[in-house]
Write a protein that holds these residues in place. Sequence first.
Motif, PDB file in Angstrom:
ATOM      1  N   SER A   1       0.807  -1.259  -0.154  1.00 47.67           N
ATOM      2  CA  SER A   1       0.150  -0.238   0.172  1.00 47.67           C
ATOM      3  C   SER A   1       0.643   1.265  -0.078  1.00 47.67           C
ATOM      4  N   ASP A   2       0.297   2.295  -0.415  1.00 48.66           N
ATOM      5  CA  ASP A   2       0.857   3.677  -0.516  1.00 48.66           C
ATOM      6  C   ASP A   2       0.712   4.576   0.910  1.00 48.66           C
ATOM      7  N   ASN A   3       1.601   4.422   1.459  1.00 48.56           N
ATOM      8  CA  ASN A   3       1.551   5.418   2.894  1.00 48.56           C
ATOM      9  C   ASN A   3       1.039   6.727   2.645  1.00 48.56           C
ATOM     10  N   ASN A   4       1.108   7.388   1.380  1.00 50.04           N
ATOM     11  CA  ASN A   4       0.960   8.727   1.268  1.00 50.04           C
ATOM     12  C   ASN A   4      -0.749   8.927   0.869  1.00 50.04           C
ATOM     13  N   GLU A   5      -1.454   7.760   0.550  1.00 54.14           N
ATOM     14  CA  GLU A   5      -2.683   7.740   0.165  1.00 54.14           C
ATOM     15  C   GLU A   5      -3.655   8.083   1.339  1.00 54.14           C
ATOM     16  N   ASP A   6      -4.543   8.607   1.285  1.00 60.04           N
ATOM     17  CA  ASP A   6      -5.642   8.625   2.314  1.00 60.04           C
ATOM     18  C   ASP A   6      -6.131   7.618   2.687  1.00 60.04           C
ATOM     19  N   ASP A   7      -6.577   7.324   4.052  1.00 63.58           N
ATOM     20  CA  ASP A   7      -7.191   5.958   4.595  1.00 63.58           C
ATOM     21  C   ASP A   7      -8.553   6.185   4.316  1.00 63.58           C
ATOM     22  N   GLY A   8      -9.331   7.134   3.679  1.00 62.40           N
ATOM     23  CA  GLY A   8     -10.389   7.278   3.076  1.00 62.40           C
ATOM     24  C   GLY A   8     -11.357   7.347   4.308  1.00 62.40           C
ATOM     25  N   SER A   9     -10.768   8.049   5.685  1.00 65.26           N
ATOM     26  CA  SER A   9     -11.863   8.052   6.736  1.00 65.26           C
ATOM     27  C   SER A   9     -11.359   9.464   7.650  1.00 65.26           C
ATOM     28  N   HIS A  10     -12.542  10.378   7.871  1.00 60.81           N
ATOM     29  CA  HIS A  10     -12.260  11.375   8.392  1.00 60.81           C
ATOM     30  C   HIS A  10     -12.153  11.346   9.770  1.00 60.81           C
ATOM     31  N   ASN A  11     -12.415   9.887  10.303  1.00 62.65           N
ATOM     32  CA  ASN A  11     -12.645   9.682  11.750  1.00 62.65           C
ATOM     33  C   ASN A  11     -11.089   8.861  12.079  1.00 62.65           C
ATOM     34  N   ARG A  12     -10.033   8.905  11.141  1.00 63.35           N
ATOM     35  CA  ARG A  12      -8.913   8.185  11.409  1.00 63.35           C
ATOM     36  C   ARG A  12      -8.278   8.729  12.667  1.00 63.35           C
ATOM     37  N   SER A  13      -7.594   7.576  13.352  1.00 66.10           N
ATOM     38  CA  SER A  13      -6.920   7.832  14.483  1.00 66.10           C
ATOM     39  C   SER A  13      -5.888   7.082  14.754  1.00 66.10           C
ATOM     40  N   LYS A  14      -4.722   7.514  15.135  1.00 60.27           N
ATOM     41  CA  LYS A  14      -3.564   6.734  15.491  1.00 60.27           C
ATOM     42  C   LYS A  14      -3.322   6.625  17.046  1.00 60.27           C
ATOM     43  N   PRO A  15      -2.783   5.488  17.308  1.00 59.88           N
ATOM     44  CA  PRO A  15      -2.747   5.410  18.957  1.00 59.88           C
ATOM     45  C   PRO A  15      -1.768   6.408  19.510  1.00 59.88           C
ATOM     46  N   HIS A  16      -2.224   6.814  20.680  1.00 55.63           N
ATOM     47  CA  HIS A  16      -1.431   7.840  21.393  1.00 55.63           C
ATOM     48  C   HIS A  16      -1.711   9.209  20.974  1.00 55.63           C
ATOM     49  N   ALA A  17      -2.776   9.272  20.110  1.00 58.99           N
ATOM     50  CA  ALA A  17      -2.869  10.622  19.612  1.00 58.99           C
ATOM     51  C   ALA A  17      -2.946  11.760  20.341  1.00 58.99           C
ATOM     52  N   GLU A  18      -3.482  11.382  21.734  1.00 58.89           N
ATOM     53  CA  GLU A  18      -3.733  12.333  22.959  1.00 58.89           C
ATOM     54  C   GLU A  18      -2.305  12.800  23.537  1.00 58.89           C
ATOM     55  N   LEU A  19      -1.432  11.697  23.480  1.00 61.42           N
ATOM     56  CA  LEU A  19      -0.080  12.336  24.001  1.00 61.42           C
ATOM     57  C   LEU A  19       0.722  13.244  22.959  1.00 61.42           C
ATOM     58  N   VAL A  20       0.533  13.004  21.629  1.00 56.27           N
ATOM     59  CA  VAL A  20       1.015  13.837  20.757  1.00 56.27           C
ATOM     60  C   VAL A  20       0.417  15.320  21.011  1.00 56.27           C
ATOM     61  N   TYR A  21      -0.726  15.362  21.305  1.00 58.50           N
ATOM     62  CA  TYR A  21      -1.440  16.826  21.505  1.00 58.50           C
ATOM     63  C   TYR A  21      -0.744  17.223  22.784  1.00 58.50           C
TER      64      TYR A  21
END
Length: 706
Positions: free
Chosen positions: A466-486
Amino acid sequence: MAPRKRNAQNANNNTHNQTKKKGWKGQDDKSKGISEAEGVPLSYLALVLFIAAVIGVAHRNHIAGMFERDRHFSHLSTLERELAFRTEMGLYYSYYKTMIESKTFFTGLNQIMYDNITEYPLTINTLKRFNLYPEAVLAIGYRAYESFWAGLNKPTKQCWTVNRGEGKTPVQSCEGLGEPSYFYIENVFFLNGVMMSVFFLFGTYLSGSVFGGVLTVASFFYNHGESTRCMWTPPLRESFAYPFLVVQMLLVTHVIKSRVPCYRYSGLIAFITVCFMLSWQFAQFALLTQTLAVFATYALGYIGSQKVKVILFGQLVGLLCSFVALFGNEMLLTSFFTSCLVTVLVIVSLESFLEKLNYKVLILATQGILLIVCTVGLKIALSSILHVADDAHIGDIFRSKFSNFKNFHTMLYTCAKEFDFMEAETPVKVLKTLLAPSVAVSLLAVVVQLLKKEYESWTADKDSGSDNNEDDGSHNRSKPHAELVYHLFQLLAFTAMALLIMRLKLFWTPHMCLMTSLLASRELFSWVGSRERQLAIIVLVLGGMSVQGVQNLQHQWSIMGEYSNYPLEDLVEWIQAKTSKRAVFAGPMPTMATIKLCTGRPIVNHPHYEDSGLRERTKDVYTMYSRKPAEEVKKILKKRKVQYAILEESWCNRRSGVGCSMPEIWDIEDKVNQGKQPLCQKLLNNPEPHFKRVFRNNVYQVLKVT
């Protein structure tokens, strides 16, 4: 000084659900974590809430005890308590006093909304200008409290005669919530007790462990002097506002951490944002950093556009409601926060168009350029259209810190210790309590975990083709530990603020305390071994913190004082006895707040320096400390309708740093009179013929403008 004495005359089990992820592009639907109530036993929740309540009470008692020991507040008269609220504190408290002493609350509210005392002869809406909603709420509470107990014919305070010694007459001192000053400060201390409870819950939530909450609270107590000053300055805006920011950040964290947040969270964020913004004019700058931190988290792909919109819509609604509640305060509309908020919402709305660029680096560059250009451009445009320059001094302050630029107003700020760069001793203090090392370890663990997840995601994409530059197609996408990045970006912003302006370490140090909670995160530190081993390490860390932390607490507990300011008291009593109730005063900003509070006399200038018109008023009044001729200064004061000018010898002679005496500050803009004797020195010796001395003690002189 001998302590005052009273005459006894009475006058009247946790289930830790570790969140499991299925790579970056989706989360396991079965994973809940501690944020989902259905995965946590009620007994555990009850225990956590009980501990939070105990911690809140402990913090309330801690700050209330320090305040009492520092001032011996319980033994002061009403006048002395008012004198103790110096500078801006006295100004804010004076409006509370107006609303509780008026015939009805609405009469008092009308008085502060059409105030011709604070900036005589102008009539201004102080509720709009000074963020006085805390005082309005407290005034309602006080009047309701008094009415309730009066209906039951129960006393609300006890009064005593206090012998002051030193030849001073005895005074009456009252205790109890029926005493206006007690009702005021007790509510401040209660609010900050609740704040500490929220910090405990915040640390527990962020780390997924009650030990994270313990680490947060212990760090805060051990670094208390670097984290808050509400125990010394209760009426300041931060004492009311900061607890609401903590709650608001907890809500934002929950939105980022949740799987699919609904827009009802926008309403909650909006409500808390309104409480924050109505309490403090500086709230817009703290919220600006939050908007940037959320946007950075989104730009790096850790959260989708829906979560960003939930948060930013909450901020936007809160901003608009605050704008209305503050009667159209133009500073809010022309702030960088407003411009940035609108810009980020536009960028997020353009997500589908930007993703057509395909390359992540190109998308990030485009987003960054749009953010900077549109935010600055919109800010300049709004300020020009609305003709608002009230916050222009903020840009001048930052400019003066990185260049040779300086003017009268920037020097008044930068010569004050709290607006200087962070003190060199502050980093040393947080090192000694192990706060900085603990945060460094936590941040390192977060970065390592994020890089590990990125690598796993990259190898998985590579194997699947897969191409990592492509959109995952979801505006709800979320990676683990996103709150820690914030929180990484939020801490970075608070660090920059604290480094530039020492006073703003009240954001930085508490957030560092919050980040120590991550030491208790099982997911981040599972590599240390069993849970028991991790807990043992946490105990060791707490023990290490306690070595210096307990000493810090003991130092705070050892602070003993007794407030008295007889020269200022004599000045106030003279004004009340010898001048008309409509006599107009001008002088140093801190003293003017006291004059307004204690005497109710009209004043020309005051300590709330954020308004451009007020800055020019104060500059005119401070010509008394310039080298200008007395005749010219007299004309300036008479133009401002000043009848009595208060002259303080210390303001003429003191020098907080190089170039920071008042005559030296004036030399920056008044080059024509450089080298001449400062006018204040002449006036101290002989104010004739342009002024007439009508009062004098060892600190203050009152000069009548003849």
